[in-house]
Design an enzyme around this catalytic site. Sequence first.
Site, mmCIF file in Angstrom:
data_model
loop_
_atom_site.group_PDB
_atom_site.id
_atom_site.type_symbol
_atom_site.label_atom_id
_atom_site.label_comp_id
_atom_site.label_asym_id
_atom_site.label_seq_id
_atom_site.Cartn_x
_atom_site.Cartn_y
_atom_site.Cartn_z
ATOM 1 N N GLY A 65 1.395 11.331 0.571
ATOM 2 C CA GLY A 65 2.751 11.255 0.033
ATOM 3 C C GLY A 65 3.309 9.844 0.046
ATOM 4 O O GLY A 65 4.529 9.654 0.102
ATOM 5 N N HIS A 114 -2.905 1.822 3.737
ATOM 6 C CA HIS A 114 -3.612 2.992 4.270
ATOM 7 C C HIS A 114 -4.545 2.590 5.407
ATOM 8 O O HIS A 114 -5.250 3.440 5.946
ATOM 9 C CB HIS A 114 -4.455 3.661 3.175
ATOM 10 C CG HIS A 114 -3.651 4.260 2.063
ATOM 11 N ND1 HIS A 114 -2.495 4.961 2.275
ATOM 12 C CD2 HIS A 114 -3.871 4.276 0.713
ATOM 13 C CE1 HIS A 114 -2.024 5.383 1.106
ATOM 14 N NE2 HIS A 114 -2.830 4.979 0.166
ATOM 15 N N SER A 237 12.729 13.994 -6.457
ATOM 16 C CA SER A 237 12.029 15.267 -6.602
ATOM 17 C C SER A 237 10.729 15.015 -7.357
ATOM 18 O O SER A 237 10.621 14.073 -8.151
ATOM 19 C CB SER A 237 12.883 16.276 -7.371
ATOM 20 O OG SER A 237 13.003 15.885 -8.734
#
Length: 297
Positions: A65, A114, A237
Amino acid sequence: MALDLEKIKKIRESLEPVPLPEHDGVCYPSFLPFREKGAEQALKDITNFQSSDTDIMICTYAKSGTHWINEITSMLIRKTAELDNKDKATTMLETISDFSVTDDLQSPRLLNTHCQFRYLPKGQIVQRGKIIHMIRNPKDICASYYYHSRKDNIFLSFFGTWNEFFDLWMSAKCAYGSWYTYEKGIEQAEKDYPCMIFTCSYEEMKKDTERELKRLADFLEIPCTESTLEDIAKATSFQNMQHHKLDSTKELDGKGFIYRKGEIGDWKNYFTVAQNERFDEQYTERFKDSTYKLTFE
């Protein structure tokens, strides 16, 4: 930003898939710095990156995410519910060959990676710079990562089947290596450096976005009204970002693959019964001592 997208397109067109660069038993996407310098030097450069005491770092395992929490944080920093005109990839430490480009970013700089905690810029830790960490159900990560890897084979060099990718995941041979190692590293860092890391759950953010936004705003020490939090929740959203957020991967096939589904429980469309049992057995063993409580739906 148009120039950035044009550069990204030209870079992709000029590259061929190569074996994933590897260092210390972990594979990495073949981003330009890793191709040009090798994985060991690219990671050293990230560790030695000159941090500012106002830098905010988003740290996630791949497909947890990152784009979503990056956009949310950007809105909180900018105090607006308008989508940022930047692509997350332009501020991702692994993709930047010359870090001087970050000198022009407005403070506080919002960066992301990451890479495991041990490779974070040393200055970020010394100065106790704020770190935002999002954790997600690893089954959904595995399914999402498979789809991403099939689409982004220039940097991830994967052309196989779901069963083949599942085996890569289970053996930690996919890019960025073991999810368990990554999350345990962050969890230990939370203990070692109290109040420096904000951990949020992908699933909880989906279920009660405004509540989680308030928690994040408090961590960042950014005052927000309820109406602002509501506006940011709507603007970030999945549906709104899928249709309106800049996505550099659209340069590949015209569709893009960053904002694919964003669902909880999509793993059920991929895992066989045997694979699920195998995954659960590994998860129970490898994560039994963790305090992170994850939602498997």
